[in-house]
Write a protein that holds these residues in place. Structure first.
Motif, PDB file in Angstrom:
ATOM      1  N   ALA A 168       0.889  -1.208  -0.005  1.00  0.00           N
ATOM      2  CA  ALA A 168       0.084   0.165   0.159  1.00  0.00           C
ATOM      3  C   ALA A 168       0.810   1.236   0.087  1.00  0.00           C
ATOM      4  O   ALA A 168       0.089   2.284  -0.253  1.00  0.00           O
ATOM      5  CB  ALA A 168      -0.773  -0.064   1.187  1.00  0.00           C
ATOM      6  N   ILE A 169       1.947   1.192   0.399  1.00  0.00           N
ATOM      7  CA  ILE A 169       2.855   2.373   0.169  1.00  0.00           C
ATOM      8  C   ILE A 169       4.020   2.256  -1.014  1.00  0.00           C
ATOM      9  O   ILE A 169       4.684   3.194  -1.107  1.00  0.00           O
ATOM     10  CB  ILE A 169       3.839   2.569   1.464  1.00  0.00           C
ATOM     11  N   GLY A 170       3.506   1.388  -1.752  1.00  0.00           N
ATOM     12  CA  GLY A 170       4.477   1.044  -2.998  1.00  0.00           C
ATOM     13  C   GLY A 170       5.847   0.648  -2.927  1.00  0.00           C
ATOM     14  O   GLY A 170       6.740   0.945  -3.721  1.00  0.00           O
ATOM     15  N   ALA A 171       6.148   0.002  -1.784  1.00  0.00           N
ATOM     16  CA  ALA A 171       7.510  -0.436  -1.595  1.00  0.00           C
ATOM     17  C   ALA A 171       7.474  -1.851  -2.130  1.00  0.00           C
ATOM     18  O   ALA A 171       7.989  -2.738  -1.569  1.00  0.00           O
ATOM     19  CB  ALA A 171       7.657  -0.464   0.018  1.00  0.00           C
ATOM     20  N   TYR A 215       0.754   6.204   7.986  1.00  0.00           N
ATOM     21  CA  TYR A 215       2.120   6.410   8.676  1.00  0.00           C
ATOM     22  C   TYR A 215       3.128   6.945   7.852  1.00  0.00           C
ATOM     23  O   TYR A 215       4.243   7.626   8.320  1.00  0.00           O
ATOM     24  CB  TYR A 215       2.767   5.310   9.438  1.00  0.00           C
ATOM     25  N   VAL A 216       2.973   6.495   6.310  1.00  0.00           N
ATOM     26  CA  VAL A 216       4.025   6.932   5.374  1.00  0.00           C
ATOM     27  C   VAL A 216       3.278   7.761   4.427  1.00  0.00           C
ATOM     28  O   VAL A 216       4.112   8.543   3.747  1.00  0.00           O
ATOM     29  CB  VAL A 216       4.344   5.591   4.594  1.00  0.00           C
ATOM     30  N   ARG A 217       2.084   7.649   4.195  1.00  0.00           N
ATOM     31  CA  ARG A 217       1.516   8.498   2.931  1.00  0.00           C
ATOM     32  C   ARG A 217       0.063   8.813   3.248  1.00  0.00           C
ATOM     33  O   ARG A 217      -0.532   8.409   4.081  1.00  0.00           O
ATOM     34  CB  ARG A 217       1.539   7.653   1.625  1.00  0.00           C
ATOM     35  N   THR A 218      -0.576   9.543   2.479  1.00  0.00           N
ATOM     36  CA  THR A 218      -2.002  10.057   2.710  1.00  0.00           C
ATOM     37  C   THR A 218      -2.912   8.979   2.392  1.00  0.00           C
ATOM     38  O   THR A 218      -2.700   7.975   1.625  1.00  0.00           O
ATOM     39  CB  THR A 218      -2.166  11.307   1.474  1.00  0.00           C
ATOM     40  N   GLY A 244      12.739   6.675  -4.351  1.00  0.00           N
ATOM     41  CA  GLY A 244      12.590   6.102  -3.193  1.00  0.00           C
ATOM     42  C   GLY A 244      11.540   7.068  -2.181  1.00  0.00           C
ATOM     43  O   GLY A 244      11.093   6.411  -0.863  1.00  0.00           O
ATOM     44  N   ASP A 245      11.163   7.931  -2.690  1.00  0.00           N
ATOM     45  CA  ASP A 245      10.090   8.908  -1.722  1.00  0.00           C
ATOM     46  C   ASP A 245       8.771   8.309  -1.714  1.00  0.00           C
ATOM     47  O   ASP A 245       8.066   8.355  -2.886  1.00  0.00           O
ATOM     48  CB  ASP A 245      10.157  10.275  -2.348  1.00  0.00           C
TER      49      ASP A 245
END
Length: 461
Positions: A168-171, A215-218, A244-245
């Protein structure tokens, strides 16, 4: 003398929908916390920092390898004096008094509490504390994609959430994904295969899908095309400037695409979807790193509309955007709301939230409790705290003439377990876990079960 409502709420076997408990061995083994790292090892330390304690003093406080209990506490004593009345502080005082016989947490009393803690850290003590003292039916715990050692006898008590956070954070370049799925992500097709492999392996033994990507993104979600997602995969794996952002367009695009696929797969495996909304933990340590505008549950409205047949559980009452969350639950039939952690963040606001919710939304859409703790002692304390404040909320409803005593008691049972039984396939997942433990000595997910003898030499993450 406790009221009839208080007595009823105190004795209901509660379904705990959100935890970070790592099971028996983290409590009774060599990595078990001491009294100070237990009481102040999680949320309460943030209030100490906000109250003025230094980061070094808090780190020393939590250092279980340092046997100078009195010296460790002395460094935060002034901060504790003013932080003890917050929701976090209230829970610390409950655990200290009920479990460790400490009426006033101080340098003079803490060592006696350590001796009492050690009597609780016995074989089987973790589940006994949760089931018998906290009166929890079972615990639903989020440990990411970690595989944890656990006695076979505890298998059906600690049900696992399946974490979607990294997706979900694209990692997608995180090596944990390949280790968990056996799939090397090279393009959008292999990304989809990795997600399918993760669900095939883990979903049958999971109680829900969970993501705390806030915690990491909208939380804002946008529908993404496969073509857009394919370009984003190339950008992230290519490692170009800014790739990486987590706030980069490529990562946000992939996170949105993966969240949508995760919701679809959750439906295929009949899993509710738990999503963190609102306030972030550890803000005392993160300083200003809590962009409150991106935490609103209202950002999820497009996702709720896109998947009307999915079952969403929006967590933590989206504090401080709680009225917005009530509006979502009133409007969307696919939304339930969970008070997990909220009682500790602000118990007075949570009490008032319950009352506002009951006058706006059918009461079958509200879950009363998730401990959100890492130790059974603090899970116990948060459970006691919840029961007290829920009792106040429902007693006020009766006093104001909105409910009868019987209606308040029946409503409490719904909030504490009935609504959860209707949402989660608890019996089915517990049966699946028991079947897995009977056929596999060491199962690959969600726990490495053993015969339940004694803790391993060290807890394996």
């Amino acid at each position: 003398m406790p009221s009839e409502i208080a007595d009823h709420i105190a004795n209901v076997s509660v379904i705990d929908t959100h935890s970070h408990l790592r099971g028996d061995y983290a409590w009774e083994g060599p990595d078990a916390p001491d009294i100070l790292s237990d009481l102040f090892g999680w949320y309460s330390s943030s209030d100490l920092i906000v109250a003025g304690a230094s980061l070094d003093a808090v780190a020393r406080l939590q250092d279980g390898g340092n046997e100078d209990l009195e010296g460790r506490f002395a460094g935060v004593a002034a901060a504790w004096d003013v932080a003890q009345f917050t929701g976090y502080g209230e829970a610390v005082r409950i655990a200290a008094r009920d479990l460790y016989e400490i009426e006033l947490v101080s340098e003079q009393t803490i060592r006696a509490g350590q001796h009492r803690l050690q009597t609780l850290q016995r074989q089987g003590g973790c589940v006994a504390l949760l089931r018998d003292r906290a009166k929890l039916d079972h615990v639903q715990t989020d440990l990411g994609l970690d595989v944890i050692d656990l006695p076979r006898t505890s298998a059906a008590f600690f049900l696992r959430d399946l974490s979607l956070r990294r997706f979900a954070i694209g990692a997608i370049d995180d090596p944990v994904i390949e280790a968990a799925t056996g799939v090397t992500i090279r393009n959008l097709a292999t990304l989809g295969q990795a997600m399918e492999a993760l669900f095939a392996r883990c979903a049958p033994l999971s109680i829900a899908l969970k993501s705390q990507h806030a915690y990491v993104r909208t939380l804002a979600w946008h529908k993404r095309t496969d073509a857009d997602a394919e370009r984003a995969v190339r950008a992230v794996l290519g490692g170009g400037p800014g790739s990486g952002d987590p706030q980069s367009e490529a990562r946000l695009c992939l996170g949105d695409w993966c969240l949508a696929r995760g919701v679809e797969l959750a439906g295929a495996y009949q899993l509710p979807i738990k999503l963190h909304t609102g306030y972030l933990a550890n803000t005392g340590q993160l300083g200003t790193a809590m962009p409150v505008d991106r935490l609103r549950a209202g950002h999820l409205a497009p996702l709720l509309m896109e998947y009307p047949n999915a079952r969403f559980v929006l967590m933590h009452i989206a504090y401080p955007y709680s009225d917005e969350l009530i509006a979502l639950a009133k409007h969307f039939g696919n939304v339930s709301v969970d008070l997990c952690w909220a009682w500790a963040i602000n118990p007075l606001a949570s009490k008032d939230f319950v009352r506002r919710f009951l006058h706006a939304v059918p009461m079958n859409k509200l879950f009363a409790f998730g401990d959100d703790a890492t130790t059974p002692s603090m899970a116990y304390a948060y459970a006691v705290q919840m029961r007290r404040w829920l009792t106040r909320a429902l007693e006020e409803e009766v006093a104001d003439g909105f409910l009868t005593t019987r209606q308040a008691m029946d409503g409490a049972t719904r909030l504490l377990r009935g609504n959860q039984l209707a949402c989660f396939d608890i019996a089915g997942r517990q049966r699946a876990v028991r079947d897995a433990t009977s056929t596999h000595e060491r199962h690959p997910w969600p726990y490495r079960y053993d015969s339940g003898g004694s803790a391993p030499e060290r807890c394996v993450p």
